[in-house]
Design a protein around this motif. Structure first.
Motif, PDB file in Angstrom:
ATOM      1  N   PRO A  18       1.533  71.292 -54.021  1.00  0.00           N
ATOM      2  CA  PRO A  18       1.199  71.789 -52.681  1.00  0.00           C
ATOM      3  C   PRO A  18       0.426  70.764 -51.861  1.00  0.00           C
ATOM      4  N   ILE A  19       0.895  70.523 -50.641  1.00  0.00           N
ATOM      5  CA  ILE A  19       0.231  69.582 -49.738  1.00  0.00           C
ATOM      6  C   ILE A  19       0.066  70.237 -48.372  1.00  0.00           C
ATOM      7  N   PRO A  20      -0.932  69.851 -47.586  1.00  0.00           N
ATOM      8  CA  PRO A  20      -1.070  70.367 -46.224  1.00  0.00           C
ATOM      9  C   PRO A  20       0.090  69.903 -45.348  1.00  0.00           C
ATOM     10  N   ILE A  21       0.344  70.617 -44.269  1.00  0.00           N
ATOM     11  CA  ILE A  21       1.387  70.223 -43.325  1.00  0.00           C
ATOM     12  C   ILE A  21       0.948  68.957 -42.603  1.00  0.00           C
ATOM     13  N   GLY A  22       1.841  67.988 -42.508  1.00  0.00           N
ATOM     14  CA  GLY A  22       1.504  66.748 -41.827  1.00  0.00           C
ATOM     15  C   GLY A  22       2.745  65.981 -41.428  1.00  0.00           C
ATOM     16  N   ASN A  23       2.545  64.964 -40.590  1.00  0.00           N
ATOM     17  CA  ASN A  23       3.676  64.143 -40.168  1.00  0.00           C
ATOM     18  C   ASN A  23       3.177  62.780 -39.705  1.00  0.00           C
ATOM     19  N   LEU A  24       4.122  61.850 -39.604  1.00  0.00           N
ATOM     20  CA  LEU A  24       3.810  60.455 -39.320  1.00  0.00           C
ATOM     21  C   LEU A  24       3.783  60.196 -37.817  1.00  0.00           C
ATOM     22  N   ALA A  25       2.927  59.250 -37.400  1.00  0.00           N
ATOM     23  CA  ALA A  25       2.843  58.883 -35.986  1.00  0.00           C
ATOM     24  C   ALA A  25       2.640  57.376 -35.867  1.00  0.00           C
ATOM     25  N   PRO A  28      -0.475  56.867 -30.037  1.00  0.00           N
ATOM     26  CA  PRO A  28      -1.374  57.973 -29.700  1.00  0.00           C
ATOM     27  C   PRO A  28      -0.623  59.188 -29.155  1.00  0.00           C
ATOM     28  N   GLU A  29       0.401  58.939 -28.339  1.00  0.00           N
ATOM     29  CA  GLU A  29       1.175  60.047 -27.778  1.00  0.00           C
ATOM     30  C   GLU A  29       1.917  60.812 -28.874  1.00  0.00           C
ATOM     31  N   GLN A  30       2.476  60.063 -29.809  1.00  0.00           N
ATOM     32  CA  GLN A  30       3.191  60.707 -30.912  1.00  0.00           C
ATOM     33  C   GLN A  30       2.228  61.459 -31.813  1.00  0.00           C
ATOM     34  N   ALA A  31       1.031  60.928 -32.016  1.00  0.00           N
ATOM     35  CA  ALA A  31       0.032  61.621 -32.832  1.00  0.00           C
ATOM     36  C   ALA A  31      -0.343  62.958 -32.203  1.00  0.00           C
ATOM     37  N   THR A  32      -0.536  62.964 -30.890  1.00  0.00           N
ATOM     38  CA  THR A  32      -0.855  64.217 -30.188  1.00  0.00           C
ATOM     39  C   THR A  32       0.284  65.219 -30.332  1.00  0.00           C
ATOM     40  N   LYS A  46      -5.224  60.100 -40.126  1.00  0.00           N
ATOM     41  CA  LYS A  46      -5.497  59.214 -41.248  1.00  0.00           C
ATOM     42  C   LYS A  46      -4.762  57.881 -41.103  1.00  0.00           C
ATOM     43  N   ALA A  47      -5.506  56.805 -41.210  1.00  0.00           N
ATOM     44  CA  ALA A  47      -4.897  55.472 -41.232  1.00  0.00           C
ATOM     45  C   ALA A  47      -4.118  55.309 -42.534  1.00  0.00           C
ATOM     46  N   GLN A  48      -2.903  54.791 -42.423  1.00  0.00           N
ATOM     47  CA  GLN A  48      -2.075  54.574 -43.605  1.00  0.00           C
ATOM     48  C   GLN A  48      -2.122  53.101 -44.001  1.00  0.00           C
ATOM     49  N   VAL A  49      -3.037  52.797 -44.915  1.00  0.00           N
ATOM     50  CA  VAL A  49      -3.170  51.453 -45.471  1.00  0.00           C
ATOM     51  C   VAL A  49      -3.254  51.571 -46.978  1.00  0.00           C
ATOM     52  N   HIS A  50      -2.912  50.496 -47.666  1.00  0.00           N
ATOM     53  CA  HIS A  50      -2.958  50.498 -49.130  1.00  0.00           C
ATOM     54  C   HIS A  50      -4.381  50.228 -49.612  1.00  0.00           C
ATOM     55  N   SER A  51      -5.220  51.240 -49.495  1.00  0.00           N
ATOM     56  CA  SER A  51      -6.595  51.104 -49.957  1.00  0.00           C
ATOM     57  C   SER A  51      -7.230  52.475 -50.061  1.00  0.00           C
ATOM     58  N   GLY A  52      -8.122  52.610 -51.031  1.00  0.00           N
ATOM     59  CA  GLY A  52      -8.940  53.800 -51.103  1.00  0.00           C
ATOM     60  C   GLY A  52     -10.178  53.623 -50.235  1.00  0.00           C
ATOM     61  N   ALA A  53     -11.042  54.628 -50.225  1.00  0.00           N
ATOM     62  CA  ALA A  53     -12.299  54.602 -49.454  1.00  0.00           C
ATOM     63  C   ALA A  53     -12.049  54.415 -47.965  1.00  0.00           C
ATOM     64  N   ARG A  54     -10.918  54.942 -47.458  1.00  0.00           N
ATOM     65  CA  ARG A  54     -10.633  54.817 -46.025  1.00  0.00           C
ATOM     66  C   ARG A  54     -11.642  55.586 -45.182  1.00  0.00           C
ATOM     67  N   ILE A  92      -4.630  45.906 -41.924  1.00  0.00           N
ATOM     68  CA  ILE A  92      -4.319  46.356 -40.571  1.00  0.00           C
ATOM     69  C   ILE A  92      -3.554  47.681 -40.636  1.00  0.00           C
ATOM     70  N   CYS A  93      -3.945  48.616 -39.781  1.00  0.00           N
ATOM     71  CA  CYS A  93      -3.284  49.924 -39.724  1.00  0.00           C
ATOM     72  C   CYS A  93      -2.158  49.888 -38.693  1.00  0.00           C
ATOM     73  N   TYR A  94      -0.937  50.149 -39.157  1.00  0.00           N
ATOM     74  CA  TYR A  94       0.220  50.163 -38.276  1.00  0.00           C
ATOM     75  C   TYR A  94       0.827  51.557 -38.116  1.00  0.00           C
ATOM     76  N   ARG A  95       0.395  52.504 -38.919  1.00  0.00           N
ATOM     77  CA  ARG A  95       0.938  53.858 -38.843  1.00  0.00           C
ATOM     78  C   ARG A  95      -0.135  54.866 -39.229  1.00  0.00           C
ATOM     79  N   LEU A  96       0.037  56.088 -38.728  1.00  0.00           N
ATOM     80  CA  LEU A  96      -0.943  57.148 -38.947  1.00  0.00           C
ATOM     81  C   LEU A  96      -0.270  58.376 -39.535  1.00  0.00           C
ATOM     82  N   TYR A  97      -1.062  59.169 -40.226  1.00  0.00           N
ATOM     83  CA  TYR A  97      -0.594  60.446 -40.749  1.00  0.00           C
ATOM     84  C   TYR A  97      -1.488  61.530 -40.159  1.00  0.00           C
ATOM     85  N   VAL A  98      -0.881  62.427 -39.391  1.00  0.00           N
ATOM     86  CA  VAL A  98      -1.608  63.533 -38.777  1.00  0.00           C
ATOM     87  C   VAL A  98      -1.381  64.764 -39.638  1.00  0.00           C
ATOM     88  N   GLU A  99      -2.468  65.385 -40.068  1.00  0.00           N
ATOM     89  CA  GLU A  99      -2.390  66.447 -41.065  1.00  0.00           C
ATOM     90  C   GLU A  99      -3.276  67.624 -40.670  1.00  0.00           C
TER      91      GLU A  99
END
Length: 396
Positions: A18-25, A28-32, A46-54, A92-99
């Motif tokens: 089970p995961i919360p509902i979310g989608n990629l952006a 800023p307009e797409q995130a909204t 959420k910034a999508q980068v290959h690292s923990g402790a974001r 560098i953050c190039y994509r976001l996950y809105v959840e």
């Protein structure tokens, strides 16, 4: 190979996690718009980068209004996140996950790791989620539970109940936890994952389990069996030299030293790096060119090593079995002819056709330093680096 949080969640959802509902952006307009699609009254960007402790680095933002989502996205896209895992160079953050945000009552920690020493998968769980497992192990080791899975039979239902009991879940949540654990184990084994981590695994106020974050690593050598997983690779998150090496079939890891290494075989590469340290030097990289290295492949290895500006000498150490010393020697000579190598080159050859290989190098007339043993090669490499340092300082 690592993948992003949203990719790991999509894979785990297919196995019933089970995961919360979310989608990629990507803007800023797409995130909204994603927040409007999701609905509700609060979201996480959420910034999508290959690292923990974001979160500690400001890479996760809580929003309760649509305009806040757009503002958070504007701040994160293109930003450099620096965490203890990325080092000072950051990611560098190039994509976001809105959840969708959820009502959290408790946060748990859950991970499946491939324990090579015990030759099995070990489930690691803790009642203190949201923390780095390294910090938790150091500060409160008694809060961590470990459960080994017998490879012959796989994760059993009774083990999932034991884990649920250890985490203090109530009777209504034990069944959920059992299904979640079995789904994670199936995903890990079927997809050849080497690590799966859910941190935190939330228990909501409604009594539901939700994987609020997910991280998965995969065995590079098994990716040919999983083209769908292989396509999830994000080269923008990888170290440039390591990415170039992978694309050329080479195994490369950058280090902090000044002696570049070109070796055939991972074990020999590790032994060579140890010997360099023993001789008082520091390796600049781990590089395994493999057992069937052609002269052209050797040239690519030289180009890769020389892309590191800190390299002051190169050590080629070859023990030829499947390979042949004369092939490697031809590659070394070809590299010297094609590339402007301005640092000392030390070569140690051993094994199949070693005499022919040494003769190829001697006949070339090139300034290549030959060594008979690994220690001699390491010692000569360190001495050459010391000479380069003295020259740079203007010393005789």
């Amino acid at each position: 190979m690592n993948i992003h949080e949203y990719q790991a969640k999509a894979l785990l959802a297919e196995y019933g996690v089970p995961i919360p509902i979310g989608n990629l952006a990507y803007s800023p307009e797409q995130a909204t718009y994603r927040a409007i699609e999701i609905g509700g009254d609060s979201w996480l960007v959420k910034a999508q980068v290959h690292s923990g402790a974001r979160g500690k680095a400001g890479g996760i933002k809580f929003c309760s209004k649509y305009d806040e989502v757009g503002k958070a996205a504007d701040e994160l896209l293109g930003a450099k996140l620096v965490t203890h895992q990325t080092g000072p160079e950051g990611k560098i953050c190039y994509r976001l996950y809105v959840e969708a945000a959820c009502n959290i009552e408790r946060e748990l920690y859950l991970a499946f790791v491939l324990d090579r020493a015990r030759e099995c998968i070990t489930v690691i769980a803790s009642v203190e989620g949201g923390m780095d497992i390294e910090t938790l192990a150091e500060q409160r080791p008694e809060s961590i539970f470990r459960f080994e899975v017998e490879p012959a039979v796989g994760l059993q239902t009774f083990q999932t109940r034991e884990i649920a009991f250890a985490l203090g879940l109530d009777k209504n949540q034990i069944r959920q936890m059992s299904q979640l654990l079995l789904g994670c184990y199936q995903a890990m084994t079927e997809l050849d994952s080497s690590m799966l981590e859910i941190n935190p695994l939330a228990v909501t106020k409604e009594g539901q389990l939700q994987a609020l974050d997910a991280k998965m690593e995969f065995d590079d050598n098994a990716l040919f069996r999983h083209p769908r997983v292989s396509e999830l690779r994000d080269k923008s998150q990888e170290e440039v030299r390591e990415m170039r090496a992978y694309d050329r079939g080479l195994s490369y890891v950058g280090l902090d030293g000044n002696i570049g290494c070109i070796i055939n075989g991972a074990g020999l590469a590790m032994a060579t790096m140890d010997m360099i340290n023993y001789a008082g030097g520091a390796p600049a990289n781990f590089l395994d060119i493999g057992g069937g290295a052609s002269p052209e492949r050797v040239v690519k290895a030289f180009q890769l090593v020389l892309s590191d500006e800190s390299v002051e000498a190169i050590l080629v150490n070859i023990f030829a079995g499947i390979n042949r010393c004369d092939w490697i020697a031809e590659g070394v000579v070809l590299a010297m002819q094609k590339i402007d190598i301005k640092v000392p080159l030390i070569v140690r050859l051993s094994g199949t056709n070693v005499e022919k290989g040494r003769q190829v190098i001697l006949d070339s007339g090139l300034p290549i330093i030959l060594a008979d043993s690994l220690f001699e090669a390491a010692e000569k490499s360190v001495n050459q680096c010391n000479k380069q340092t003295k020259i740079a300082k203007g010393e005789s």
